[in-house]
Scaffold this motif. Structure first.
Motif, short mmCIF file in Angstrom:
data_model
loop_
_atom_site.label_atom_id
_atom_site.label_comp_id
_atom_site.label_asym_id
_atom_site.label_seq_id
_atom_site.Cartn_x
_atom_site.Cartn_y
_atom_site.Cartn_z
N UNK A 104 3.89 -5.33 26.31
CA UNK A 104 4.88 -6.23 25.72
C UNK A 104 5.13 -5.88 24.25
N UNK A 105 4.05 -5.65 23.52
CA UNK A 105 4.18 -5.33 22.09
C UNK A 105 4.93 -4.01 21.90
N UNK A 106 4.59 -3.03 22.71
CA UNK A 106 5.25 -1.73 22.61
C UNK A 106 6.73 -1.87 22.96
N UNK A 107 7.04 -2.69 23.95
CA UNK A 107 8.44 -2.93 24.32
C UNK A 107 9.21 -3.58 23.16
N UNK A 108 8.56 -4.48 22.45
CA UNK A 108 9.20 -5.10 21.28
C UNK A 108 9.52 -4.02 20.24
N UNK A 109 8.55 -3.12 19.99
CA UNK A 109 8.81 -2.04 19.06
C UNK A 109 9.91 -1.11 19.53
N UNK A 110 9.91 -0.83 20.82
CA UNK A 110 10.91 0.08 21.40
C UNK A 110 12.32 -0.50 21.26
N UNK A 111 12.49 -1.75 21.61
CA UNK A 111 13.83 -2.34 21.65
C UNK A 111 14.35 -2.77 20.28
N UNK A 112 13.44 -3.01 19.33
CA UNK A 112 13.88 -3.48 18.01
C UNK A 112 13.87 -2.38 16.95
N UNK A 113 13.07 -1.34 17.17
CA UNK A 113 12.94 -0.30 16.17
C UNK A 113 11.99 -0.64 15.04
N UNK B 294 15.99 -7.70 12.82
CA UNK B 294 16.29 -8.03 11.42
C UNK B 294 15.23 -7.40 10.51
N UNK B 295 13.96 -7.54 10.88
CA UNK B 295 12.87 -6.98 10.07
C UNK B 295 13.04 -5.47 9.94
N UNK B 296 13.43 -4.81 11.02
CA UNK B 296 13.61 -3.36 10.99
C UNK B 296 14.72 -2.95 10.03
N UNK B 297 15.74 -3.78 9.88
CA UNK B 297 16.81 -3.47 8.92
C UNK B 297 16.27 -3.34 7.51
N UNK B 298 15.21 -4.09 7.22
CA UNK B 298 14.61 -4.09 5.88
C UNK B 298 13.41 -3.15 5.79
N UNK B 299 13.19 -2.37 6.84
CA UNK B 299 12.02 -1.48 6.91
C UNK B 299 10.73 -2.27 6.74
N UNK B 300 10.70 -3.48 7.29
CA UNK B 300 9.50 -4.31 7.25
C UNK B 300 8.60 -3.99 8.43
#
Length: 530
Positions: free
Chosen positions: A233-242, A208-214
């Motif tokens: 783990x943090x990198x995986x969150x970035x990878x999967x969510x954008x 959701x945050x990525x949709x808003x470029x947050x």
């Protein structure tokens, strides 16, 4: 139209470019011209011998409650900070459902303090930001919606994983708060209730945050023994969510983990090569600061502060706490293990009864009380209902410098505005970099340092009209003496404003004049716009 002319200064625009000798003209709160300016102005500041820079941006602040009570936010503005980012570590003011006000105030107290002087029934981020606006802040204020607050609204404070329906609720709350102007999402995976989560729920919110470029700002699950798994783990969150990923107060804690630094930095490089946007902030000290309740095993906090206090009163459960603190729990950052009781100091309490504990290490407190260190710490947390702040020493100057020179780094304070003896970073982070690391140690150029305090954090947060001295930008300006600027606070005497900050201008109005606060309250609430 009001005008201000800053003459004869060494202009450092924030981009990292070489400084120039120039004048700066300000009209109606914005920069109107930079160069040789001869037209008259309502107000003239002679900046001869001084550096003229963009106002500093603090990407990790805990002024969330204090800005409502003392809107000048003096520890920040007096060191040249004109903009700060609230809502850190997944634990902050909003959203706050009315049924959770009492336990949440206790959970929040160790980070942001507590008070009966405000109306706590605001419920949402939008209403909280309106309260800040009504208080007329002295700085520009931004807000991250905190994971723990979202989780609390969606599923309470219990230690369990959410159902799919509850994850959908979290996503809906995240969307509501992003629409209200949050800059992104924060989490603190050592804090309750964020620590109860797995990556899945965070990834869904981050989508959701990525949709808003947050931006996703994270106090990661481990900064010590399991830091490599935590980074992954943090990198995986970035990878999967954008989502754009920003680590809070980046560091490696404990002597036994210092050999992991090369691998930590390699993970950053790998993430960038993969196309994941990564950055981090740092305060320039070898010690950190947080709520002392973080030294307790996570299970102690299950269900909130009232239950934690009850467990601290149980002799049998205290034995289990000691066992877990001595033997560790997989994935848990054990402050007592990596810092030691002798390197953990009490910085704040809420009652007079324990005021004599402030400034003492837990070992010193134990000697004063005639008990062992575990008992001293448990008694203090129980009697103060978890509202205890601490400083912990974990690193070396070599590591501070190494992280400071990384391209992903920008400066921050992470300063806790609780009473007592706060970490000196609250009063000195930015000026310490300028005085100690630029002038005295020549670690980097003045232009590089200013970039890390201005344009770099602005880019992390998507701010396009602050962070650089450019025509059309808001006139947030810090004017300082490069030859004298320095922090003065120490761990034993931290509450000291720095030297060398001559003027601070917030949205075109002078807040600091010749090193003295003017009383001006000209900050704005900055709401994110995708």
């Amino acid at each position: 139209m009001s005008t201000m002319l800053i003459k004869n200064g060494r202009v450092i625009d924030g981009t990292g470019a070489a400084s120039i000798n120039a004048d700066v003209l300000v009209k109606d709160g914005k920069i109107a011209a930079i160069g040789t300016i001869t037209e008259p102005a309502d107000q003239v500041i002679d900046a001869a011998g001084l550096a003229v820079a963009p106002g500093f941006i603090d990407t990790h602040s805990h002024s969330d409650l204090d800005v409502l009570l003392r809107p000048q936010v003096m520890p920040k503005v007096m060191q040249g900070i004109t903009t700060e980012l609230l809502g850190q570590d997944g634990v902050s003011m909003a959203p706050l459902p009315t049924q959770y006000i009492s336990p949440w105030r206790k959970n929040l107290a160790g980070l942001d303090g507590d008070t009966d002087e405000i109306d706590w029934t605001y419920e949402t981020t939008d209403n909280y930001l309106k309260m800040i606006e009504k208080a007329h802040p002295g700085l520009n204020e931004m807000y991250l919606v905190p994971h723990g607050n979202i989780r609390m609204e969606a599923m309470g404070l219990d230690n369990r994983l959410p159902t799919d329906e509850e994850i959908e609720k979290m996503k809906a709350i995240t969307r509501r708060e992003m629409e209200a102007g949050a800059m992104g999402l924060s989490t603190g995976l050592i804090y309750i209730p964020c620590a109860y989560s797995e990556s899945k729920e965070i990834i869904e919110m981050c989508k959701v945050v990525a949709e808003y470029d947050g931006v996703f700002v994270i106090h990661q699950r481990s900064e010590a023994d399991t830091i490599l798994d935590s980074m992954k783990e943090v990198i995986e969150i970035g990878r999967k969510s954008g989502v754009k990923v920003h680590w809070s107060h980046f560091k490696v804690c404990g002597k036994q983990n210092w050999d992991k630094i090369d691998a930590v930095l390699e993970l950053l490089e790998e993430a960038k090569k993969e196309g994941i946007t990564v950055s981090f902030d740092q305060y320039p000290y070898v010690a950190g600061s947080t709520m002392m309740g973080a030294i307790l095993p996570p299970w102690v906090h299950d269900g909130g502060t009232d239950k934690a206090v009850a467990r601290l009163a149980d002799p049998e459960l205290r034995k289990k706490m000691v066992y877990d603190m001595e033997h560790g729990i997989p994935g848990w950052d054990n402050f007592v293990d990596f810092a030691g009781f002798e390197n953990i100091y009490v910085t704040s309490v809420k009652t007079e009864k324990n005021a004599d504990a402030v400034g003492l290490s837990i070992v010193e407190l134990a000697e004063k009380r005639g008990v062992d260190p575990y008992t001293a710490a448990f008694d203090l947390l129980m009697e103060e209902e978890n509202a205890v702040g601490m400083v912990d020493f974990y690193g070396t100057e070599e590591h501070v410098k190494r992280f400071m020179m990384r391209p992903e780094m920008n400066a921050c304070t992470d300063g806790l505005l609780c009473p007592g003896k706060p970490h000196p970073r609250l009063y000195g982070s930015f000026v310490r970099i300028l005085g100690k690391y630029v002038r005295e140690e020549k670690l980097m150029s003045l232009e590089q340092a200013i970039y890390k305090m201005t344009a770099k954090p602005a880019s992390v947060l998507g701010l396009t009209d602050r962070g650089t001295l450019k025509v059309g930008n808001w006139a947030d300006i810090t004017i300082f003496d490069p030859n004298t600027v320095i922090d003065k606070g120490t761990f034993t005497d931290p509450i000291q404003f720095p030297d060398g900050i001559a003027y601070v201008i917030v949205n075109g109005q002078v807040a600091v004049d010749h090193g003295k606060h003017t009383g001006a309250l000209n900050g704005q609430v900055i709401r994110h716009k995708a």
